[in-house]
Design an enzyme around this catalytic site. Structure first.
Site, mmCIF file in Angstrom:
data_model
loop_
_atom_site.group_PDB
_atom_site.id
_atom_site.type_symbol
_atom_site.label_atom_id
_atom_site.label_comp_id
_atom_site.label_asym_id
_atom_site.label_seq_id
_atom_site.Cartn_x
_atom_site.Cartn_y
_atom_site.Cartn_z
ATOM 1 N N LYS A 272 35.759 112.127 -173.629
ATOM 2 C CA LYS A 272 34.983 110.803 -174.618
ATOM 3 C C LYS A 272 34.607 111.336 -175.980
ATOM 4 C CE LYS A 272 32.966 108.756 -170.517
ATOM 5 N NZ LYS A 272 31.667 108.327 -169.943
ATOM 6 N N HIS B 257 58.617 106.681 -148.247
ATOM 7 C CA HIS B 257 60.050 106.356 -148.866
ATOM 8 C C HIS B 257 59.976 107.203 -150.506
ATOM 9 C CE1 HIS B 257 61.512 103.658 -145.904
ATOM 10 N NE2 HIS B 257 60.225 103.669 -145.623
ATOM 11 N N GLU C 292 35.119 113.393 -158.292
ATOM 12 C CA GLU C 292 33.971 113.673 -159.161
ATOM 13 C C GLU C 292 32.904 114.482 -158.764
ATOM 14 O OE1 GLU C 292 32.494 110.381 -161.179
ATOM 15 O OE2 GLU C 292 34.031 110.098 -162.549
#
Ligand code: PA5
Length: 552
Positions: A540, A425, A404
């Site tokens: 948003k 893995h 951010e």
């Protein structure tokens, strides 16, 4: 603490260079001197041609000089290959040499400084260590030195881009002492009266606390107070399962939101508060809800005023992802039984150490510069690596901090995180052999909380008796060293190592500050405002529009 003796090979940092030799602080806190005759088997005209101040070197212990209370060390006795491996890849112009007469005064200097150096190295024992010897490239630090100095001035004087949000830089000193005492008291109350604390927040209002609690208490802590997290998702399954789990249990809530209007947090809080009231009644619920929010504004603050909840403040000049050392992180961390004053102390020591403008001695800024170098040299991903599952959430905190802060204006390194050996893995193949887009930053803890041995088994069907009696910390360390070698030498993946001796409140406070400071420096090197997040708002807006919120 290991005490080095004759013939041991030790690692240390060069702390001073005189015309008669180089002073070294060893990794256990002992101090020593490499006499000029022990620097190299070749003729040594200038010691700085062989070692630099701040350089990490491997030395052999020749003996102990009782009169002056230091170890006699040799650099030339360490073979060339080993030395090659730990050479300093950061290049600076040669520092000016201070001429001192070569007589008894030299030892007087040593005597006068020895205590200070020892204290410094003892303190450093529990502080952050950086190892840049696996970054493959040679980085010309001198190019950056002036720029770093200018940026540091801007950070210290709070005049850079986004300067309204630089409160965190001096917070370990400026924090509200009365509020910290109140947090400690309230945390004690929570620990004595409840079985569960529900931490309700998202992003910067939860990741730091979760990272610290996992790192310091482990993933299966036997603490009486369990800490669980809500408010970081819309998932109905997750929320419903948490609510079911809380039914009939004694729980308190710490709701954390600076704006007081974040939708994930608000929905979860509405639900969990309703459950609490249903279980204990309106009056008792007020003593079980703790809020952390803005000092004056927002819906949550209004609710606190009406209901009289105990409230802690997130200061105006500190943004969410830089708030772990405020009540946002500290209150839940205190509830987990962690000494938050120690955490602030670690952060303060980091602050003192890393607000230094001199790139040659500031390892936090060296890290920021190396990141910038890689960004400009075809790397687009920084992969944070840990070898402890309890540190996985630190990776999550780092991803938000760097992602951010830097990821804007089409710039920035993409921060990823892995926990090894688990992810060796799965992602190990890509890291070793895939697109050469990444470098790794290992966050290493030298000593585990608890160690455990591989047991003997008579049948030995699994063939593991060759490890019988070996500690798992040893196995984990060999996995790390083997991976480092594979990634660096075969995969050509640069590696940075940032380590602390042990994971405790003090070193974690120091680490949090180290990374926040490195992140601000990194973003400023990219000429980016580290403290806004314009890109987060777009989803948003769309979501509010789709949900039918008024005004969208
Ligand atoms: O770092 C940030 O600014 C964000 O991650 C916020 O902390 C997050 O969105 C939560 O915001 P708030 O504390 O206002 O609920």
């Amino acid at each position: 603490m290991k005490i080095y003796k004759e013939n041991d090979i030790a690692i240390g940092k060069v702390t001073g260079i005189q015309n008669y030799g180089a002073f070294v602080s060893l990794d256990n806190g002992q101090t020593g001197l490499i006499h000029i005759s022990e620097i190299s088997s070749r003729f040594v005209k200038n010691i700085e041609d062989y070692v630099k101040i701040g350089e990490t070197i491997r030395v052999k212990v020749l003996g102990f000089e009782e009169k002056n209370n230091y170890l006699k060390l040799s650099l030339k006795a360490v073979n060339d290959r080993e030395r090659q491996q730990i050479k300093n890849p950061l290049s600076f112009n040669k520092p000016k040499r201070v001429k001192i007469r070569h007589d008894d005064k030299d030892f007087e200097i040593l005597r006068n400084h020895l205590d200070g150096w020892i204290n410094e190295s003892l303190e450093e024992n529990n502080m952050i260590k950086t190892d840049f010897t696996h970054i493959i490239d040679k980085v010309d630090m001198q190019n950056y030195a002036e720029k770093v100095k200018e940026i540091n001035k801007k950070i210290n004087e709070k005049t850079g881009l986004g300067n309204d949000f630089l409160g965190w830089t001096t917070w370990p000193e400026d924090y509200n002492k009365e509020e910290v005492e109140r947090m400690i008291k309230c945390a004690e109350y929570v620990r004595n009266n409840f079985d569960i604390l529900v931490v309700c927040g998202i992003g910067g209002s939860y990741l730091g606390a979760r990272a610290a609690i996992d790192a310091l208490k482990g993933l299966y802590s036997d603490d009486k107070l369990k800490i669980i997290y809500l408010g970081q998702t819309f998932s109905p399954t997750y929320i419903a399962q948490v609510m079911k789990y809380l039914e009939g249990k004694k729980f308190a809530i710490n709701v954390i939101s600076k704006s007081g209007t974040t939708t994930e947090t608000s929905i979860a809080f509405r639900l969990v508060r309703e459950l609490l009231i249903k279980q204990v009644g309106e009056e008792a619920s007020k003593k079980a809800i703790f809020a952390t929010t803005d000092k004056a504004r927002g819906a949550l603050k209004e609710l606190c005023n009406i209901e009289g909840y105990e409230t802690f403040i997130l200061p105006d000049d500190i943004g969410g992802r830089y708030s772990v050392l405020t009540a946002v992180g500290l209150f839940p961390i205190a509830c987990a039984g962690v000494d938050i004053k120690e955490m602030l102390k670690g952060a303060k020591d980091s602050m003192i150490k890393y607000n230094n403008p001199d790139l040659a001695t500031n390892e936090c800024y060296q890290y920021a510069v190396i990141r910038d170098y890689f960004y400009h040299h075809n790397k687009s991903v920084e992969l944070f690596v840990t070898y402890e599952p309890s540190l996985t959430q630190i990776g999550e905190w780092l991803k938000q901090l760097f992602g951010e802060s830097e990821g804007k204006e089409k710039k920035g390194l993409f921060p990823g995180s892995v926990t090894f050996s688990t992810d060796l893995h799965s992602l190990g193949q890509f890291i070793q052999d895939g697109s050469p887009i990444l470098f790794e930053t290992i966050i290493k803890v030298n000593k585990p909380f608890i160690d455990i041995e591989v047991p003997h088994d008579d049948a030995n069907l699994d063939g593991l008796n060759y490890l019988e009696g070996k500690k798992l910390s040893f196995v984990n360390e060999q996995a790390m060293q083997g991976t480092l070698k594979a990634h660096e030498e075969d995969g050509h993946v640069p590696n940075i190592i940032i380590s602390v001796d042990k994971m405790d409140a003090y070193s974690l406070g120091g680490l949090f500050y180290f990374f926040m400071r490195a992140c601000a420096m990194s973003a400023y090197l990219l000429e980016i405002n580290p403290f806004n997040q314009p890109g987060v708002e777009i989803y948003k807006k769309n979501m509010f529009h789709l949900l039918g919120k008024k005004g969208y």
